[in-house]
Design a protein around this motif. Structure first.
Motif, mmCIF file in Angstrom:
data_model
loop_
_atom_site.group_PDB
_atom_site.id
_atom_site.type_symbol
_atom_site.label_atom_id
_atom_site.label_comp_id
_atom_site.label_asym_id
_atom_site.label_seq_id
_atom_site.Cartn_x
_atom_site.Cartn_y
_atom_site.Cartn_z
ATOM 1 N N GLU A 77 0.627 -1.249 0.053
ATOM 2 C CA GLU A 77 -0.175 0.139 0.121
ATOM 3 C C GLU A 77 0.885 1.204 0.237
ATOM 4 O OE1 GLU A 77 -3.562 -0.133 2.749
ATOM 5 O OE2 GLU A 77 -3.653 2.068 2.503
ATOM 6 N N PHE A 78 2.102 1.390 0.776
ATOM 7 C CA PHE A 78 2.947 2.311 0.599
ATOM 8 C C PHE A 78 4.422 2.163 0.851
ATOM 9 C CE2 PHE A 78 2.626 1.680 5.074
ATOM 10 C CZ PHE A 78 3.728 2.006 5.620
ATOM 11 N N LYS A 81 6.902 3.009 -1.865
ATOM 12 C CA LYS A 81 7.044 4.207 -2.833
ATOM 13 C C LYS A 81 8.304 4.869 -2.436
ATOM 14 C CE LYS A 81 2.085 4.425 -2.932
ATOM 15 N NZ LYS A 81 0.789 4.617 -2.006
ATOM 16 N N HIS A 114 4.392 -1.455 -6.766
ATOM 17 C CA HIS A 114 3.624 -0.182 -6.807
ATOM 18 C C HIS A 114 4.314 0.828 -5.980
ATOM 19 C CE1 HIS A 114 0.041 2.536 -6.800
ATOM 20 N NE2 HIS A 114 0.244 2.832 -5.626
ATOM 21 N N TRP A 118 5.778 8.404 -9.046
ATOM 22 C CA TRP A 118 4.416 8.787 -8.739
ATOM 23 C C TRP A 118 4.771 10.230 -7.961
ATOM 24 C CZ3 TRP A 118 0.660 7.769 -3.914
ATOM 25 C CH2 TRP A 118 -0.375 8.429 -4.186
ATOM 26 N N ASN A 161 2.742 6.195 -12.410
ATOM 27 C CA ASN A 161 1.653 6.090 -11.736
ATOM 28 C C ASN A 161 0.890 7.580 -11.725
ATOM 29 O OD1 ASN A 161 -0.676 5.001 -10.025
ATOM 30 N ND2 ASN A 161 -0.115 6.131 -8.330
ATOM 31 N N GLU A 162 -0.433 7.567 -12.430
ATOM 32 C CA GLU A 162 -1.165 8.753 -12.621
ATOM 33 C C GLU A 162 -0.729 9.993 -13.246
ATOM 34 O OE1 GLU A 162 -2.605 9.623 -8.420
ATOM 35 O OE2 GLU A 162 -3.554 7.481 -8.111
ATOM 36 N N GLN A 244 -7.344 1.855 -12.057
ATOM 37 C CA GLN A 244 -7.440 1.891 -10.681
ATOM 38 C C GLN A 244 -8.829 1.358 -10.318
ATOM 39 O OE1 GLN A 244 -5.944 5.254 -8.408
ATOM 40 N NE2 GLN A 244 -3.964 5.125 -9.677
ATOM 41 N N HIS A 246 -11.488 3.051 -8.507
ATOM 42 C CA HIS A 246 -11.994 3.730 -7.245
ATOM 43 C C HIS A 246 -13.431 3.934 -7.443
ATOM 44 C CE1 HIS A 246 -8.394 3.489 -4.772
ATOM 45 N NE2 HIS A 246 -7.500 3.996 -5.854
ATOM 46 N N GLU A 277 -6.963 -1.155 -8.346
ATOM 47 C CA GLU A 277 -7.335 -0.621 -6.875
ATOM 48 C C GLU A 277 -8.843 -0.345 -6.442
ATOM 49 O OE1 GLU A 277 -5.145 3.137 -6.214
ATOM 50 O OE2 GLU A 277 -3.143 2.492 -7.282
ATOM 51 N N TRP A 319 -8.298 -2.504 -3.251
ATOM 52 C CA TRP A 319 -7.537 -1.427 -2.569
ATOM 53 C C TRP A 319 -7.685 -1.906 -1.213
ATOM 54 C CZ3 TRP A 319 -3.052 -0.285 -4.361
ATOM 55 C CH2 TRP A 319 -2.225 0.495 -3.805
ATOM 56 N N TRP A 327 -8.750 2.533 3.513
ATOM 57 C CA TRP A 327 -8.217 3.935 3.575
ATOM 58 C C TRP A 327 -9.364 4.841 3.178
ATOM 59 C CZ3 TRP A 327 -7.941 7.399 -0.813
ATOM 60 C CH2 TRP A 327 -8.729 7.073 -2.044
HETATM 61 O O1 9MR Z 1 -3.886 3.915 0.284
HETATM 62 C C1 9MR Z 1 -2.627 4.608 0.329
HETATM 63 C C2 9MR Z 1 -2.268 5.355 1.491
HETATM 64 O O2 9MR Z 1 -2.348 4.425 2.576
HETATM 65 C C3 9MR Z 1 -0.792 5.947 1.663
HETATM 66 O O3 9MR Z 1 -0.824 6.928 2.510
HETATM 67 C C4 9MR Z 1 -0.885 6.848 0.352
HETATM 68 C C5 9MR Z 1 0.161 7.849 -0.105
HETATM 69 O O4 9MR Z 1 1.319 6.752 -0.140
HETATM 70 O O5 9MR Z 1 -1.424 6.223 -0.946
HETATM 71 C C6 9MR Z 1 -2.455 5.504 -0.956
HETATM 72 O O6 9MR Z 1 -2.699 4.577 -1.877
HETATM 73 C C7 9MR Z 1 -2.864 5.380 -3.428
HETATM 74 C C8 9MR Z 1 -2.263 4.513 -4.294
HETATM 75 O O7 9MR Z 1 -1.014 4.376 -4.036
HETATM 76 C C9 9MR Z 1 -2.557 5.231 -5.777
HETATM 77 N N1 9MR Z 1 -3.879 5.515 -5.994
HETATM 78 C C10 9MR Z 1 -4.538 6.118 -4.934
HETATM 79 C C11 9MR Z 1 -4.330 5.375 -3.548
HETATM 80 C C12 9MR Z 1 -5.380 5.957 -2.652
HETATM 81 O O8 9MR Z 1 -4.837 7.339 -2.278
#
Ligand code: 9MR
Length: 379
Positions: A77-78, A81, A114, A118, A161-162, A244, A246, A277, A319, A327
């Motif tokens: 999830e993080f 990164k 992942h 980003w 990403n994005e 994704q 969402h 996601e 996700w 989240w």
């Molecule tokens: O769910 C993730 C959250 O816990 C983190 O703090 C955040 C920043 O790293 O990223 C969130 O995940 C995102 C994903 O990496 C990219 N798409 C949107 C997701 C939700 O914000």
């Protein structure tokens, strides 16, 4: 460099977190073909996975068992990164990823990488280096650290990403730090580097806001397709696209034809597709829980029926697996829509937009995912 066990990994192993691969899979099979999303998806020729956090896997037995039962694929999830890995330049902090990858490897699970680039996960120190010196080497070093250490466990990389944003540039590229430092070619450059380091992995571009038949998402789909076409005709090395997914019950309409045509256009470019996601943000928190769950499940069913009609769609990651760790929070704005409600202080509870509830029980959304996999298996 291959990944070596660390002291933390050993601690995880002794704590019983690194389970024998055969053990849990045998258990799953013994329960029959419908026993898990993992088995249903696999029987349909696709896969199911979830985003996870190793700190929760380490302490929550129920959560860990649910992940082992339901998933074949994991997305950090993080932990992967850039700002989590290299908060201090040149001093990567790898323990959480080491633990997560050890957990995945020991349990025969595959991982999604992942995410490499980003704009929201650039470490503070890197912003200056990239912008002032136009220096790409921190990006290459970071790619190299991750891919050389974990590459054999990672089946797909979200390389970028994005990258899309509307309302600014005619090419629809988000005016992020990479664009400002290196121009629009940063995407191809990232793909080239990733391909060199990970010759066999599936390289992907991952994007959100592509789902509904509303003006902003129509624009986003158009611009995203233009980007994919441009990269393809420039010979950029990539294999797949992450949608994704969402979902949001305040948005709509969702048009099966529009979304289906969009997926077909991606497939026509010779690209595979993964839903990366999936989750559902609710809107009406006053409805009874059963009704809320039904609305969430209906949205998922409509969405996946279109997605799984497309043979290029190879798998699905949600996700999160359980509302216990969603989240998707019920926000102050959500509360503000119901003046006077929940006077007793009970509130709407959590957002109910993931397959398992906060007690790890399967919800209608879970059944909708399982049924969607079964309805349209890959031929
Ligand atoms: O769910 C993730 C959250 O816990 C983190 O703090 C955040 C920043 O790293 O990223 C969130 O995940 C995102 C994903 O990496 C990219 N798409 C949107 C997701 C939700 O914000």
């Amino acid at each position: 460099m291959s990944h070596r066990p660390t002291r933390r990994t050993c601690l995880l192993a002794t704590a019983g977190l690194v389970l024998a691969a055969t053990g849990w899979r045998a258990g799953v099979e013994a329960q029959g073909a419908d026993a898990s999303l993992a088995s249903v998806a696999t029987a349909a020729g696709r896969y199911y996975g979830t985003a996870v956090r190793i700190d929760r896997i380490a302490v929550d037995d129920q959560y860990r068992q649910a992940i082992l039962r339901e998933c074949t694929h994991l997305t950090p999830e993080f932990e992967m990164k850039w700002d989590a890995i290299e908060r201090i330049r040149g001093k990567p902090s790898l323990a959480p990823m080491d633990d997560l990858v050890s957990f995945a490897r020991a349990n025969g699970m595959r991982m999604r990488g992942h995410t490499l680039l980003w704009y929201r996960s650039v470490p503070d120190w890197a912003a200056g280096v990239l912008l002032e010196h136009k220096d790409w080497s921190p990006i290459r070093n970071y790619f190299s650290t991750l891919i050389s250490r974990y590459g054999d466990a990672i089946e797909q990389w979200d390389v970028v990403n994005e990258p899309i944003d509307t309302g600014h540039r005619t090419d629809g590229l988000r005016e992020n730090i990479f664009l400002r430092a290196f121009g629009p070619d940063y995407i191809r450059r990232a793909l080239d580097d990733a391909r060199m380091l990970a010759p066999r992995a599936s390289l992907m571009i991952n994007e959100y806001g592509l789902d509904y038949d509303i003006p902003v998402e129509r624009d986003r789909r158009y611009l995203f397709l233009k980007l994919l076409e441009g990269l393809k005709s420039a010979g950029a090395p990539f294999d797949a696209v992450g949608i994704q997914g969402h979902l949001d019950l305040s948005k709509g309409p969702f048009s099966p034809k529009v979304f289906g045509d969009f997926l077909q256009e991606i497939a026509n470019l010779g690209l595979q597709i993964v839903i990366t996601e999936l989750d559902v943000k609710e809107y009406d928190y006053l409805a009874p829980a059963e009704e809320r769950d039904r609305r969430v499940a209906d949205a998922v069913r409509r969405y996946l029926d279109v997605a799984f009609a497309q043979p290029a769609v190879k798998g699905l990651t949600s996700w999160g697996l359980s509302d216990r760790y969603s989240w998707l929070e019920v926000t102050p704005e959500d509360y503000a829509r119901y003046p006077g409600a929940w006077k007793a202080g009970d509130g709407p509870g959590v957002n109910r937009g993931l397959p398992l509830d906060s007690s790890m029980r399967r919800k209608p959304m879970y059944q909708a995912i399982a049924a969607a996999f079964k309805r349209q298996p890959l031929g």
